[in-house]
Design an enzyme around this catalytic site. Structure first.
Site, short mmCIF file in Angstrom:
data_model
loop_
_atom_site.label_atom_id
_atom_site.label_comp_id
_atom_site.label_asym_id
_atom_site.label_seq_id
_atom_site.Cartn_x
_atom_site.Cartn_y
_atom_site.Cartn_z
N SER A 249 0.82 -1.21 0.00
CA SER A 249 0.00 0.00 0.00
C SER A 249 0.85 1.26 0.00
O SER A 249 1.58 1.53 -0.95
CB SER A 249 -0.96 -0.04 1.20
OG SER A 249 -1.95 0.94 1.08
N ASP B 77 10.64 5.14 -9.97
CA ASP B 77 10.32 5.75 -11.26
C ASP B 77 11.09 7.04 -11.49
O ASP B 77 11.44 7.37 -12.62
CB ASP B 77 8.81 6.01 -11.35
CG ASP B 77 8.03 4.75 -11.70
OD1 ASP B 77 8.66 3.69 -11.81
OD2 ASP B 77 6.80 4.85 -11.84
N LYS C 174 -0.81 -4.13 -3.33
CA LYS C 174 -2.09 -3.48 -3.02
C LYS C 174 -2.07 -2.10 -3.66
O LYS C 174 -1.47 -1.17 -3.13
CB LYS C 174 -2.32 -3.38 -1.53
CG LYS C 174 -3.64 -2.70 -1.17
CD LYS C 174 -3.82 -2.61 0.33
CE LYS C 174 -5.12 -1.88 0.67
NZ LYS C 174 -5.10 -0.46 0.28
#
Length: 588
Positions: free
Chosen positions: A371, A382, A396
């Site tokens: 999460s 990224d 999740k």
């Protein structure tokens, strides 16, 4: 010091449904009247009307949940009076109801299914072995309606809602477990550090099948969590299934007051830092910033990089994950939230300033990273701001909105998915680390293996004279192999190898003179090696992350030079925001 405003950004966690519009209730009653059929009693019609009122008063409010800083005003309700149809016009009534529904934005309710619901309600009240009232049946229906949507949506009664608020604030009584429903059982996402669950050895992926001897199968998620909560000091037993184990195992635990410190830190080596986030609570961002400041002080402002440990982190509050990511990012997207409703879409952006001034970061993850922790790992990966090491994360990728209701209960509803800056959805897939790290345990090697001594221990060994050209020659000494250092040979050296004044064969060899003793720097190096050996044995993943971090620092861009310098101020511009990603991908 970098600060960001999270007022309003608390959505979707802090979205508030604080009213049920009274001006809609006449429409609910009229709708219930339209759905009366000939074989219904007045009591059945009233029950159906109550159920429809629950649906129509709750669902539009969910769709209208807004961020606190962007609350829209609801359009005025249609207050035009509506006449109830006569009892003989059932077919016309149904058609009129359908036509009226088409003119509004309210969802169309299937009449056939509602009639079935009312018939079942009547059969249960008439034939169930014990008396049960309408309120209990409707409450159970709401629980079932929400819990069947996905593993994370739930209807919370007032007691369960208070427990949820305690958990997100970092204080509650229980075992310290993050769980989810899987095939009717409780699956452990991760235990929280230094809690009864972690101390008992419960691992991510364990399946809890019984609580105090009672089967978990058939319980809802809130009911199962409630069964595990309790007063500090009270006993509880969990029956667990674990991969690789042939039989279930039963663990006896003692509940405790769980006061989770969401951030822990310490210095690794001389110039590196360790940051451990156990979960994302309301104050995690501020606590992490304070921990970074302390690490800089402890390293005399020569902090070369940090290991950010997100292993077995079950997640928590979305805005806390945004705050943590923002500490290390200069600009760009952190995470994007997308749902069906236009109000459910939101993009969180980084603000200028890097608390580490572009020093390298290694992020540790495992299958218990979930999460909000995955949001941080995905954002730093990224942006190429950090190297992610470990194992695939939990996966999740959904966001739950907590909607408080007027009676003290709440609806926890999955309202959106989140996407990393590159547009990835990690739902059911997780974050794939840049460097895979197997789950291994290192055991100490037999210290009597090999020779048990080095060149410096040999009799008559030449001493180190320092740098080339140094004319100072320390006094020569001879050393006999010291059996205390691990030699397998119990015999003494020949007499010809002994220096004048040494003891005769069979006695303990003389200790080396001060001139031949190892320098302080050599002793420190040995102590450091012992510390790293201990680290490898205790936490192999952290040992590998520290090794990688040192490599990243060694491969830093040439324009930073090779001399030790103080860490620049937090607001100093970064020279190359993506260089660690380039090193990771072989572009450096």
């Amino acid at each position: 010091m970098k600060r960001r405003s999270t007022r309003g950004a608390g959505w979707p966690v802090d979205a508030i449904f604080d009213r049920i519009q009274d001006d809609r209730r006449p429409a609910f009653c009229a709708c219930a009247a339209r759905l009366e059929i000939n074989d219904m009693t007045i009591r059945q019609s009233a029950s159906l009307g109550l159920f429809i009122a629950c649906l129509l008063s709750g669902l539009p409010a969910v769709a209208q949940a807004q961020p606190a800083e962007d609350t829209a005003t609801d359009p005025p309700a249609d207050t035009k009076p509506q006449q109830a149809p006569g009892p003989a016009d059932d077919a016309a009534n149904d058609t009129a109801a359908a036509d009226e529904t088409d003119k509004t934005s309210a969802p169309t309710l299937p009449l056939k299914t509602l009639r079935k619901f009312t018939a079942l309600l009547n059969q249960i009240e008439a034939g169930y072995v014990e008396p049960v009232d309408d309120e209990t049946l409707l409450d159970n229906a709401i629980h079932g309606m929400v819990s069947r949507l996905d593993p994370h949506s739930a209807y919370l009664d007032p007691e369960e809602y208070e427990a949820l608020k305690d958990a997100t604030s970092g204080q509650f009584g229980g075992l310290g477990l993050k769980v989810q429903m899987e095939s009717g059982y409780l699956q452990v996402v991760s235990p929280i550090d230094d809690t009864p669950a972690a101390k008992a050895g419960i691992q991510p992926g364990d399946m809890i099948v019984e609580i105090d001897g009672q089967p978990v199968k058939g319980l809802t998620m809130p009911e199962a969590i409630k069964a595990m909560r309790g007063d500090a000091g009270s006993k509880i037993s969990l029956t667990i299934l674990r991969d690789g184990q042939d039989k279930p195992m039963t663990l006896e635990l003692e509940r405790a007051d769980i006061e989770v410190a969401s951030v822990n830190s310490r210095v690794l080596g001389d110039h590196y830092g360790y940051l451990r986030i156990t979960q994302f609570a309301e104050d995690t961002g501020d606590n992490l910033e304070k921990a970074l400041d302390q690490l800089k002080q402890d390293t005399d402002n020569t902090l070369r990089g940090v290991v950010l440990d997100l292993r077995s982190n079950p997640g928590g509050i979305l805005t806390a994950a945004v705050d943590v990511s923002d500490l290390f990012l200069e600009d760009g997207t952190i995470v994007t939230i997308r749902g069906r409703a236009a109000e459910a879409e939101h993009v969180f952006k980084a603000t200028p300033g890097d608390a580490l001034s572009a020093a390298p970061i290694v992020v540790l993850v495992n299958e218990g990273t979930a999460s909000a922790a995955e949001i941080v790992a995905g954002a730093l990966q990224d942006d190429r701001r950090a190297v992610v090491m470990g194992r695939d994360t939990f996966g999740k990728g959904s966001v739950q909105t907590v909607l408080p209701l007027n009676d003290g209960s709440a609806l926890k509803l999955t309202t959106a998915r989140y996407y990393t800056p590159s547009g990835r959805s990690i739902q059911a897939e997780g974050i794939t680390p840049d460097i895979a790290l197997a789950s291994v345990k290192i055991t100490p090697a037999d210290r009597t293996a090999g020779f048990g001594y080095s060149e410096a221990d040999l009799p008559g060994a030449l001493t180190n004279t320092g740098a080339a050209g140094d004319t100072t020659t320390p006094a020569a000494t001879t050393l006999a192999p010291d059996t205390e250092q691990g030699s397998d040979d119990d015999t003494t050296d020949p007499a010809g190898d002994q220096a004048a004044g040494e003891t005769s064969p069979g006695n303990k060899p003389a200790k080396p003179s001060a001139a031949s003793s190892k320098s302080d720097s050599e002793s420190e190096a040995e102590a450091k090696a012992d510390d790293e050996q201990s680290l490898a044995e205790k936490d192999y993943g952290l040992y590998e992350a520290l090794t990688l971090l040192r490599g990243l620092y060694t491969l830093r861009p040439a324009d930073e030079g090779n001399n030790e310098t103080e860490t620049p101020a937090a607001d100093a511009p970064r020279k190359d925001a993506r260089r660690w990603g380039d090193v990771r991908s072989g572009q450096g």
